[in-house]
Design a protein around this motif. Structure first.
Motif, PDB file in Angstrom:
ATOM      1  N   CYS A  74       0.753  -1.230   0.051  1.00 35.79           N
ATOM      2  CA  CYS A  74      -0.075   0.026   0.053  1.00 35.79           C
ATOM      3  C   CYS A  74       0.990   1.307   0.127  1.00 35.79           C
ATOM      4  N   ASN A  75       0.257   2.244   0.050  1.00 37.57           N
ATOM      5  CA  ASN A  75       0.920   3.502   0.000  1.00 37.57           C
ATOM      6  C   ASN A  75       0.536   4.390   1.379  1.00 37.57           C
ATOM      7  N   ILE A  76       1.385   4.555   2.123  1.00 38.60           N
ATOM      8  CA  ILE A  76       1.190   5.358   3.426  1.00 38.60           C
ATOM      9  C   ILE A  76       1.722   6.873   3.567  1.00 38.60           C
ATOM     10  N   SER A  77       1.029   7.462   4.375  1.00 35.65           N
ATOM     11  CA  SER A  77       1.521   8.807   4.660  1.00 35.65           C
ATOM     12  C   SER A  77       0.900   9.285   5.786  1.00 35.65           C
ATOM     13  N   VAL A  78       1.327  10.659   6.205  1.00 36.49           N
ATOM     14  CA  VAL A  78       0.883  11.222   7.630  1.00 36.49           C
ATOM     15  C   VAL A  78      -0.271  12.288   7.228  1.00 36.49           C
ATOM     16  N   PRO A  79      -1.358  12.233   8.053  1.00 38.52           N
ATOM     17  CA  PRO A  79      -2.395  12.913   7.617  1.00 38.52           C
ATOM     18  C   PRO A  79      -2.236  14.287   7.853  1.00 38.52           C
ATOM     19  N   THR A  80      -2.899  15.294   6.997  1.00 39.74           N
ATOM     20  CA  THR A  80      -2.690  16.648   6.984  1.00 39.74           C
ATOM     21  C   THR A  80      -3.636  17.236   8.009  1.00 39.74           C
ATOM     22  N   ASP A  81      -5.046  16.587   8.259  1.00 44.71           N
ATOM     23  CA  ASP A  81      -5.990  17.186   9.090  1.00 44.71           C
ATOM     24  C   ASP A  81      -6.224  15.817  10.196  1.00 44.71           C
ATOM     25  N   ILE A  99       2.494  -9.147  16.501  1.00 45.88           N
ATOM     26  CA  ILE A  99       3.104  -8.650  15.170  1.00 45.88           C
ATOM     27  C   ILE A  99       4.185  -9.590  14.825  1.00 45.88           C
ATOM     28  N   ASP A 100       4.413  -9.648  13.482  1.00 45.95           N
ATOM     29  CA  ASP A 100       5.279 -10.587  12.892  1.00 45.95           C
ATOM     30  C   ASP A 100       6.529  -9.697  12.538  1.00 45.95           C
ATOM     31  N   PRO A 101       7.641  -9.740  13.414  1.00 43.64           N
ATOM     32  CA  PRO A 101       8.790  -8.636  13.308  1.00 43.64           C
ATOM     33  C   PRO A 101       9.170  -8.467  11.716  1.00 43.64           C
ATOM     34  N   SER A 102       9.239  -9.572  11.217  1.00 49.53           N
ATOM     35  CA  SER A 102       9.760  -9.660   9.816  1.00 49.53           C
ATOM     36  C   SER A 102       8.770  -8.818   8.708  1.00 49.53           C
ATOM     37  N   SER A 103       7.638  -8.492   9.166  1.00 47.79           N
ATOM     38  CA  SER A 103       6.797  -8.027   8.223  1.00 47.79           C
ATOM     39  C   SER A 103       6.470  -6.270   8.635  1.00 47.79           C
ATOM     40  N   ILE A 104       7.381  -5.969   9.339  1.00 44.08           N
ATOM     41  CA  ILE A 104       7.222  -4.519   9.673  1.00 44.08           C
ATOM     42  C   ILE A 104       7.774  -3.605   8.530  1.00 44.08           C
ATOM     43  N   MET A 105       6.911  -2.648   8.290  1.00 43.30           N
ATOM     44  CA  MET A 105       7.084  -1.663   7.088  1.00 43.30           C
ATOM     45  C   MET A 105       7.112  -0.280   7.650  1.00 43.30           C
ATOM     46  N   THR A 106       8.414   0.435   7.543  1.00 36.09           N
ATOM     47  CA  THR A 106       8.424   1.746   8.216  1.00 36.09           C
ATOM     48  C   THR A 106       9.051   2.546   6.929  1.00 36.09           C
ATOM     49  N   VAL A 107       8.210   3.847   7.082  1.00 40.39           N
ATOM     50  CA  VAL A 107       9.020   4.914   6.208  1.00 40.39           C
ATOM     51  C   VAL A 107       8.817   6.034   6.877  1.00 40.39           C
ATOM     52  N   THR A 108       9.868   7.089   6.333  1.00 41.86           N
ATOM     53  CA  THR A 108       9.599   8.467   7.012  1.00 41.86           C
ATOM     54  C   THR A 108       9.128   9.328   5.736  1.00 41.86           C
ATOM     55  N   SER A 113       1.898  16.881   3.922  1.00 46.44           N
ATOM     56  CA  SER A 113       0.943  17.146   2.720  1.00 46.44           C
ATOM     57  C   SER A 113       1.109  15.989   1.755  1.00 46.44           C
ATOM     58  N   ASP A 114       1.983  15.194   1.634  1.00 43.85           N
ATOM     59  CA  ASP A 114       2.194  14.284   0.526  1.00 43.85           C
ATOM     60  C   ASP A 114       1.090  13.163   0.736  1.00 43.85           C
ATOM     61  N   VAL A 115       0.216  13.154  -0.189  1.00 43.07           N
ATOM     62  CA  VAL A 115      -1.089  12.202   0.100  1.00 43.07           C
ATOM     63  C   VAL A 115      -0.743  10.934  -0.480  1.00 43.07           C
ATOM     64  N   THR A 116      -0.190  10.859  -1.506  1.00 41.71           N
ATOM     65  CA  THR A 116       0.361   9.539  -1.974  1.00 41.71           C
ATOM     66  C   THR A 116       1.488   8.788  -1.161  1.00 41.71           C
ATOM     67  N   GLY A 117       2.290   9.364  -0.481  1.00 37.84           N
ATOM     68  CA  GLY A 117       3.281   8.860   0.432  1.00 37.84           C
ATOM     69  C   GLY A 117       4.100   7.886   0.020  1.00 37.84           C
ATOM     70  N   ASP A 118       4.607   7.053   0.568  1.00 37.11           N
ATOM     71  CA  ASP A 118       5.542   5.913   0.207  1.00 37.11           C
ATOM     72  C   ASP A 118       4.991   4.582   0.071  1.00 37.11           C
ATOM     73  N   ASN A 119       5.175   3.896  -1.011  1.00 31.82           N
ATOM     74  CA  ASN A 119       4.846   2.491  -0.914  1.00 31.82           C
ATOM     75  C   ASN A 119       5.692   1.482  -0.216  1.00 31.82           C
ATOM     76  N   VAL A 120       4.950   0.814   0.624  1.00 27.76           N
ATOM     77  CA  VAL A 120       5.626  -0.242   1.522  1.00 27.76           C
ATOM     78  C   VAL A 120       4.909  -1.633   1.134  1.00 27.76           C
ATOM     79  N   GLY A 121       5.666  -2.428   1.552  1.00 23.15           N
ATOM     80  CA  GLY A 121       5.059  -4.029   1.300  1.00 23.15           C
ATOM     81  C   GLY A 121       5.756  -5.031   2.235  1.00 23.15           C
ATOM     82  N   ALA A 122       5.242  -6.126   2.305  1.00 25.22           N
ATOM     83  CA  ALA A 122       5.740  -7.319   3.097  1.00 25.22           C
ATOM     84  C   ALA A 122       5.280  -8.458   2.552  1.00 25.22           C
ATOM     85  N   ASP A 123       5.990  -9.688   2.448  1.00 26.01           N
ATOM     86  CA  ASP A 123       5.792 -10.969   2.071  1.00 26.01           C
ATOM     87  C   ASP A 123       5.957 -12.052   3.214  1.00 26.01           C
ATOM     88  N   ILE A 124       5.200 -12.402   3.903  1.00 22.58           N
ATOM     89  CA  ILE A 124       5.651 -13.680   4.665  1.00 22.58           C
ATOM     90  C   ILE A 124       4.808 -14.680   4.505  1.00 22.58           C
TER      91      ILE A 124
END
Length: 163
Positions: A74-81, A99-108, A113-124
């Motif tokens: 998915c794409n994740i971002s920080v809300p503006t409101d 939580i499966d530790p190998s599936s943690i998806m982290t971005v900064t 205001s970046d609505v689309t954010g960064d794409n993250v993913g995990a396969d387990i």
């Protein structure tokens, strides 16, 4: 056998909240994956209970299990409101409440205001023990703040029986 679940609309997921899946473009027709649209919880069943001959004099050895490949993107971002804080944000795949530790998806995300954010993913691989008959799976916000989730996609692929 593969099954796909998605949520394309933007959703705000609260801390410790699950990503909600609203659509089942390719649902499981074999009764192995249970999901209700507008829910974030999935139940994976072990088909080893259906017509599987199993004898054991004790339970000390390894029991057979059903394996599912679980792929989330998915794409994740920080809300503006209300305005969030620019800091690392994370999602993780949760199996039976943990939580499966190998599936943690982290971005900064560099901008709130970046609505689309960064794409993250995990396969387990999710292993469903024969004796338990089913396991629950969800995708949870493990950040300290709400996050935006856009174009969430979760695919389960039955990988077979491990004995």
């Amino acid at each position: 056998m593969a099954a796909e679940y998605s949520a394309n609309a933007l959703q705000v997921v609260q801390p410790n909240g699950s990503v909600i899946f609203t659509e089942s473009p390719v649902p499981c027709n074999r009764g192995l994956i249970y999901h209700r649209d507008e829910s974030g919880l999935f139940r994976l069943a072990s088909p080893t209970t259906m017509g599987y001959s199993f004898r054991r004099s004790c339970c000390c050895g390894p029991l057979p299990s059903a394996n599912y490949e679980c792929a989330f993107h998915c794409n994740i971002s920080v809300p503006t409101d209300p305005a969030g804080t620019v800091e690392p944000i994370s999602l993780a795949i949760v199996i039976d409440g943990e939580i499966d530790p190998s599936s943690i998806m982290t971005v900064t995300v560099p901008l709130v205001s970046d609505v689309t954010g960064d794409n993250v993913g995990a396969d387990i691989i999710v292993s469903v023990p024969w004796i338990c008959r089913c396991s629950s799976v969800s995708v949870r916000n493990i950040s300290a703040q709400p996050i935006n989730v856009l174009n969430a996609n979760l695919v389960f692929d039955f990988a077979g029986i491990r004995s």
